[in-house]
Design an enzyme around this catalytic site. Structure first.
Site, mmCIF file in Angstrom:
data_model
loop_
_atom_site.group_PDB
_atom_site.id
_atom_site.type_symbol
_atom_site.label_atom_id
_atom_site.label_comp_id
_atom_site.label_asym_id
_atom_site.label_seq_id
_atom_site.Cartn_x
_atom_site.Cartn_y
_atom_site.Cartn_z
ATOM 1 N N ASN A 45 -1.335 7.656 11.975
ATOM 2 C CA ASN A 45 -2.773 6.472 12.015
ATOM 3 C C ASN A 45 -4.113 7.858 12.211
ATOM 4 O O ASN A 45 -5.241 6.832 13.126
ATOM 5 C CB ASN A 45 -2.289 5.252 12.723
ATOM 6 C CG ASN A 45 -1.540 4.256 12.358
ATOM 7 O OD1 ASN A 45 -2.332 3.829 11.233
ATOM 8 N ND2 ASN A 45 -0.785 3.752 13.075
ATOM 9 N N THR B 23 -1.801 -4.311 7.607
ATOM 10 C CA THR B 23 -1.355 -6.083 6.860
ATOM 11 C C THR B 23 -0.110 -6.470 6.447
ATOM 12 O O THR B 23 0.174 -5.694 6.321
ATOM 13 C CB THR B 23 -2.212 -5.913 6.001
ATOM 14 O OG1 THR B 23 -4.105 -4.597 6.382
ATOM 15 C CG2 THR B 23 -3.123 -7.329 5.545
ATOM 16 N N GLU C 260 5.385 1.085 10.491
ATOM 17 C CA GLU C 260 4.695 2.433 9.755
ATOM 18 C C GLU C 260 5.191 4.019 11.627
ATOM 19 O O GLU C 260 5.359 3.406 12.465
ATOM 20 C CB GLU C 260 2.453 2.467 10.488
ATOM 21 C CG GLU C 260 2.379 1.322 9.622
ATOM 22 C CD GLU C 260 0.798 1.879 9.802
ATOM 23 O OE1 GLU C 260 0.032 1.487 8.522
ATOM 24 O OE2 GLU C 260 -0.018 1.953 11.142
ATOM 25 N N THR D 7 -8.634 13.351 8.560
ATOM 26 C CA THR D 7 -8.336 14.783 9.269
ATOM 27 C C THR D 7 -7.489 15.760 8.681
ATOM 28 O O THR D 7 -6.918 15.379 8.310
ATOM 29 C CB THR D 7 -8.177 14.919 11.116
ATOM 30 O OG1 THR D 7 -7.387 14.054 11.446
ATOM 31 C CG2 THR D 7 -9.247 13.727 11.805
ATOM 32 N N THR E 139 0.652 -1.142 -0.157
ATOM 33 C CA THR E 139 0.518 0.114 0.209
ATOM 34 C C THR E 139 1.343 1.442 0.025
ATOM 35 O O THR E 139 1.168 1.747 -1.149
ATOM 36 C CB THR E 139 -1.394 -0.382 1.192
ATOM 37 O OG1 THR E 139 -0.550 -0.166 2.357
ATOM 38 C CG2 THR E 139 -2.104 -1.423 1.097
ATOM 39 N N LYS F 154 4.225 -7.708 1.733
ATOM 40 C CA LYS F 154 3.552 -6.569 1.994
ATOM 41 C C LYS F 154 3.734 -6.754 3.634
ATOM 42 O O LYS F 154 3.572 -7.043 4.552
ATOM 43 C CB LYS F 154 2.591 -5.919 1.451
ATOM 44 C CG LYS F 154 1.347 -5.631 2.498
ATOM 45 C CD LYS F 154 0.410 -5.234 1.574
ATOM 46 C CE LYS F 154 0.139 -3.786 2.504
ATOM 47 N NZ LYS F 154 0.001 -4.064 4.119
#
Lengths: 408, 408
Positions: A403, A193, A277, A408, A156, A182
């Site tokens: 995250n 994921t 991340e 927003t 992604t 991934k």
């Protein structure tokens, strides 16, 4: 035991008889037109093994693939990124099935011969028509040279693609193993994921492969944490098509092949943690001297997953109290009164705890050790021979931004 | 059942026969000279109950207090903040014992009559002499008016002190319950340490109190998470000195008192979550319709503890996929195909999932609901009557700053 293998080019299509392809179909709108649909196809039937998420709230493709695995005829995989097809009920299942059926038609295969995978946002319906159209563009151009394109398409927003391939000498000749994975370096994720695809041209039984994949996962993906959240889509596949004509003839062959599969999985797990991340550090935690391996696994995973320790690493703080606290609440049978703790990296090594309490260590050296990207934590007890290794990454403000701010 | 109680002033010294005091002794250097040493004393023997951290790597005072609890004679507590006296080996135990002994001497008590607690940095030796000197300053000025001072002294850098007191009508007369707690709003923490002190002037047996405290903790502190890291120092005490002359004479009395203890613990747990490090939201998760209460507890705690969901809340993102994923991996027997999910706050209510998949909800309303400080997540299944509630807080960049940067 060190297996007799060497790295080669080609990724997931390095083994004989595998072709791949990838295109951009726009599963979700992106600024960057990275490919988001991949196909991986074997020119002959495969013995297949797979592992799926244990999450009860699993995605539609996982439900479908569990059935396809049982049939034992699969020889191709379709993967889209950008949408997880999870929380999509009956319609999600119909969408996954439509992709499978169209792939089989395009490839001239029979029923239950294609696995379908999705990764991305949860709770949105798949743009199925786009995917069907995309497969029609991929199939005519499938090629043994496009493993790397596929490895990029399944990501992604991982920062780097994750692929590897190796050649292994067995008693009857040479076989190859390819891999792509991934992880969780997504900018717009709903889940960290994990997807893994292993290919080989070895001739093997599905049941053997399943055993090897499970054992490898125990040492790798089950010891790897980014944020403790188990995905709805996690899937790992091992497909062997036998195109090399070489089988696992001897016990040594089996051991060598199993060892390679484990090494590849460990390598991929480390890359996934490293590309977690917001991560700025890969943290390897080695626990040893525990009464059992199970205890050691609990300690290693607990330390690698400790939110407080992960935050400390992002601040390059040699905060051994948090390491020992995480060992203490891991559920393992630990005796902290006789524990040692060492931090190590390419910049050096510093012992921060000895025989149950703190060492007056060199703070400057410790900060230097923690300034490296790859750091190792060693937690040593004196209770037995149990040892285990786990991998994780640090917790950074960037993780929270990724995250927390995405809509927003 | 709603117990017949009313809030009163006084905090932990509201019950008859309790006095407290607090001073600044400089356990660690601070910019702000907040009191960091507290004493709480009953003028007569107490029936005591206590719960301690399950962390194997527990602090020296916890080891000491476990022994003192067994003796059943304790009637006073000394607490310092700023240093946890954990990971300090034999010397740590000697330091804790020295504090106990000096407190007993100053108060004219016998052996094993004083609990000792510490909270703060792990792995540093206690400045014991400062603490002994501090107690000598506290003892002459112990007062029933200083409960609030003590409640502030036990905080490290919690943003607010956490105290409460109530009056309860029993069949034989009125009793009082007081409470103070510290949570995890520390600026220089090594642990998200939780400490709780409950006092009462009821006349009760220690074994009854222990049962009530355990039951209350199951519904409150065991359902409360800030970052999933179990502290080395967590301790909860309930001391009842009988000064009211009123006992738990009837079944209704016992039920009413137990219910008040649970309500106070739930209130304190919510305040601790609300004041979690870097937190900008209190998240209450209510799981219902599960096969058993155990399943409901697993689901509620899993959602409240999900790193990904916590990050989503900090971004006011109605990310129900993360809620359901956390329910799915909780280990509970859940059937997500028939689940509903609702987000609620003072600003309104929005259903985000219905009967297993996503609702096309009003994003603007959802953002408004999530803009409140206190938000409630309701996850409803259709499998039975099991229900439970858990509390947590959001994960913010401030949390990472607090825990990552403190020594750099």
């Amino acid at each position: 035991m060190k297996a007799n293998y060497t790295a080669i080019d080609g990724g997931v299509t390095a083994p004989l008889g595998f072709r791949a392809g990838a295109v951009y179909v726009g599963v979700k709108s992106r600024k960057k037109h990275k490919p988001d649909l991949a196909m991986l196809v074997s020119d002959r039937p495969c013995a297949s093994a797979a592992l799926f998420t244990t999450n009860r709230f699993c995605a539609a493709p996982v439900t479908l693939d569990r059935e396809i695995l049982k049939k034992g005829r699969a020889r191709a995989i379709v993967v889209n990124s950008g949408n997880a097809n999870a929380g999509t009920g009956e319609r999600g299942l119909r969408d996954a099935k439509a992709i499978e059926t169209e792939a089989e038609r395009l490839l001239g295969l029979g029923e239950d011969e294609v696995f379908v995978c999705s990764t991305g946002v949860i709770g949105a319906y798949l743009p199925t028509q786009k995917i069907l159209d995309g497969m029609r563009r991929i199939v005519p151009d499938l090629s043994p040279d496009k493993g790397s394109d596929a490895a990029w398409a399944i990501c992604t927003t991982d920062r780097v693609r994750k692929e590897a391939s190796y050649e292994l000498a067995l008693s009857g000749g040479t076989v190859r193993v390819g891999a792509m994975a991934k992880g969780s370096g997504m900018i717009h994720p709903n889940m960290a994921t994990m997807l893994l695809y292993l290919t080989s041209d070895v001739r093997a039984e599905a049941s053997d492969l399943q055993q090897m994949l499970s054992a490898a996962a125990d040492k790798s993906f089950h010891m790897c944490t980014v944020d403790g959240d188990t995905s709805t889509n996690d899937s790992a596949f091992l497909l062997a098509n036998g195109a090399s004509g070489v089988s696992l003839a001897t016990g040594a062959d089996r051991a060598a092949f199993a060892s390679l599969i484990t090494d590849v999985c460990v390598d991929m797990a480390k890359r996934i943690a490293s590309d977690g991340e917001g991560a700025t550090h890969l943290i390897e935690v080695h626990a040893c001297g525990l009464p059992t391996e199970r205890d050691a696994r609990l300690v290693a995973k607990s330390v690698a997953g400790s939110t407080l320790f992960k935050a400390a690493v992002s601040g390059r703080d040699a905060n051994w109290g948090r390491i020992m606290a995480a060992a203490g609440y891991s559920g393992a049978d630990v005796d902290p009164a006789h524990a040692d703790c060492v931090l190590r990296s390419a910049a050096g090594e510093v012992q921060v705890m000895s025989d149950g309490f703190g060492v007056d260590f060199d703070e400057e050296l410790a900060a230097k050790v923690l300034s490296e990207h790859d750091i190792t934590v060693i937690v040593r007890f004196r209770q037995g021979d149990g040892e285990a290794t786990a991998w994780g990454c640090d917790l950074t403000r960037e993780y929270v931004r990724i995250n927390g701010d995405w809509r927003t």
